[in-house]
Design a protein around this motif. Structure first.
Motif, short mmCIF file in Angstrom:
data_model
loop_
_atom_site.label_atom_id
_atom_site.label_comp_id
_atom_site.label_asym_id
_atom_site.label_seq_id
_atom_site.Cartn_x
_atom_site.Cartn_y
_atom_site.Cartn_z
N LEU A 1 4.41 63.86 -0.42
CA LEU A 1 3.45 63.10 -1.23
C LEU A 1 3.57 61.63 -0.88
N VAL A 2 2.43 60.96 -0.78
CA VAL A 2 2.42 59.52 -0.50
C VAL A 2 1.55 58.82 -1.54
N ASP A 3 1.66 57.50 -1.56
CA ASP A 3 0.88 56.67 -2.48
C ASP A 3 1.13 57.02 -3.95
N ILE A 4 2.39 57.32 -4.28
CA ILE A 4 2.76 57.59 -5.67
C ILE A 4 2.92 56.24 -6.37
N LYS A 5 2.20 56.04 -7.44
CA LYS A 5 2.28 54.78 -8.18
C LYS A 5 3.60 54.73 -8.96
N GLY A 6 4.26 53.58 -8.88
CA GLY A 6 5.54 53.40 -9.54
C GLY A 6 5.52 53.68 -11.03
N GLU A 7 4.47 53.22 -11.71
CA GLU A 7 4.40 53.43 -13.16
C GLU A 7 4.31 54.92 -13.48
N ALA A 8 3.62 55.69 -12.68
CA ALA A 8 3.53 57.14 -12.90
C ALA A 8 4.87 57.82 -12.58
N LEU A 9 5.54 57.35 -11.56
CA LEU A 9 6.84 57.90 -11.17
C LEU A 9 7.88 57.65 -12.27
N GLN A 10 7.79 56.51 -12.93
CA GLN A 10 8.69 56.23 -14.06
C GLN A 10 8.53 57.27 -15.16
N ARG A 11 7.28 57.65 -15.44
CA ARG A 11 6.98 58.61 -16.52
C ARG A 11 7.18 60.06 -16.09
N GLY A 12 7.19 60.31 -14.78
CA GLY A 12 7.26 61.69 -14.31
C GLY A 12 5.93 62.38 -14.33
N ASP A 13 4.88 61.61 -14.25
CA ASP A 13 3.52 62.14 -14.31
C ASP A 13 2.78 61.65 -13.07
N ILE A 14 3.18 62.17 -11.91
CA ILE A 14 2.65 61.61 -10.68
C ILE A 14 1.38 62.31 -10.21
N SER A 15 0.49 61.50 -9.69
CA SER A 15 -0.64 62.00 -8.92
C SER A 15 -0.56 61.21 -7.63
N ALA A 16 -0.77 61.90 -6.54
CA ALA A 16 -0.54 61.26 -5.25
C ALA A 16 -1.41 61.92 -4.19
N VAL A 17 -1.38 61.35 -3.00
CA VAL A 17 -2.02 61.97 -1.85
C VAL A 17 -1.02 62.99 -1.30
N GLU A 18 -1.45 64.22 -1.21
CA GLU A 18 -0.57 65.30 -0.76
C GLU A 18 -0.81 65.54 0.74
N LEU A 19 0.17 65.16 1.56
CA LEU A 19 0.06 65.39 3.00
C LEU A 19 0.55 66.78 3.38
N SER A 20 1.49 67.33 2.61
CA SER A 20 1.94 68.72 2.77
C SER A 20 2.06 69.31 1.38
N ALA A 21 1.30 70.37 1.13
CA ALA A 21 1.35 71.04 -0.17
C ALA A 21 2.74 71.62 -0.42
N TYR A 22 3.10 71.72 -1.67
CA TYR A 22 4.41 72.24 -2.07
C TYR A 22 4.56 73.69 -1.64
N THR A 23 5.68 74.00 -1.02
CA THR A 23 6.05 75.39 -0.75
C THR A 23 7.42 75.62 -1.37
N ARG A 24 7.56 76.76 -2.02
CA ARG A 24 8.79 77.08 -2.75
C ARG A 24 9.98 77.24 -1.81
N PRO A 25 11.17 76.99 -2.35
CA PRO A 25 12.40 77.27 -1.59
C PRO A 25 12.57 78.78 -1.42
N THR A 26 12.53 79.25 -0.21
CA THR A 26 12.66 80.69 0.04
C THR A 26 13.63 80.95 1.19
N PRO A 27 14.91 80.72 0.97
CA PRO A 27 15.86 80.96 2.06
C PRO A 27 15.89 82.45 2.43
#
Length: 195
Positions: free
Chosen positions: A107-133
């Motif tokens: 994720l890029v372009d995460i605004k600091g104020e949102a990161l403080q709250r834990g409520d982030i919206s950002a530009v997703e360059l790679s979508a989340y993939t679960r940990p699957t060892p």
């Protein structure tokens, strides 16, 4: 037999974040020292705010059920932007990491104020993939790193980086965009839930 039960109790105490000086003994010193900066990774039944081993009862949920975690960094500067990386340096195994770094989330372009709250919206360059060892590969480290973005910098993945998540050159990406050192990092270790 008493040693086994003591180990189980210790694992439960550590997973619940109860204060005990022996929790960190479950991790190697290298693994324990990775975490810095009070970053919180919040899943439905698990808060990762220090380096830890995911309890057995949670492993299937984290790899099959839960989506992206909530990310919180209370010390983020509200006027700055940040980048979040989630990687597995142990793909396909810690003994033979021939596909490291495996990029799980970017994720890029995460605004600091949102990161403080834990409520982030950002530009997703790679979508989340679960940990699957994969089964039989032992514990994998799943690392979350937060970088402060240089002002006015636009981050992107190259066509080659977009074509595969494995063998990602994390250091080259960091250097290409002048990200310097992470301002915060945390990791958890987990293995296949059937192991």
């Amino acid at each position: 037999m008493h040693l086994f039960y003591a180990s189980v109790v210790l694992c439960v105490l550590c997973a619940c974040h109860m204060t005990t000086s022996t929790c960190d003994e479950l991790l190697s010193s290298e693994d324990a020292e990775f975490c810095k900066g009070k970053l919180k990774v919040i899943y439905p039944d698990l808060v990762v705010d220090k380096c830890m081993i995911v309890p057995q009862r949670i492993r299937e949920k984290i790899s099959k059920e839960w989506g992206p975690p909530q990310i919180q960094l209370p010390s983020a500067d509200e006027k700055k932007k940040y980048t979040l990386l989630m990687v597995d340096p142990d793909a396909p195994s810690r003994q033979k990491p021939s596909r490291a770094y495996w990029r799980h989330w970017l994720l890029v372009d995460i605004k600091g104020e949102a990161l403080q709250r834990g409520d982030i919206s950002a530009v997703e360059l790679s979508a989340y993939t679960r940990p699957t060892p994969p089964q039989g590969t032992g514990f994998h480290r799943y690392q979350f790193l937060i970088f402060e973005q240089p002002e006015g910098q636009s981050l992107s993945l190259s066509p080659q980086e977009n074509s595969s998540r494995g063998n990602w050159d994390l250091q080259a990406f960091v250097e290409r965009f002048g990200l310097a050192r992470p301002v915060a990092s945390v990791q958890f270790l987990t293995q296949n839930h059937k192991d």
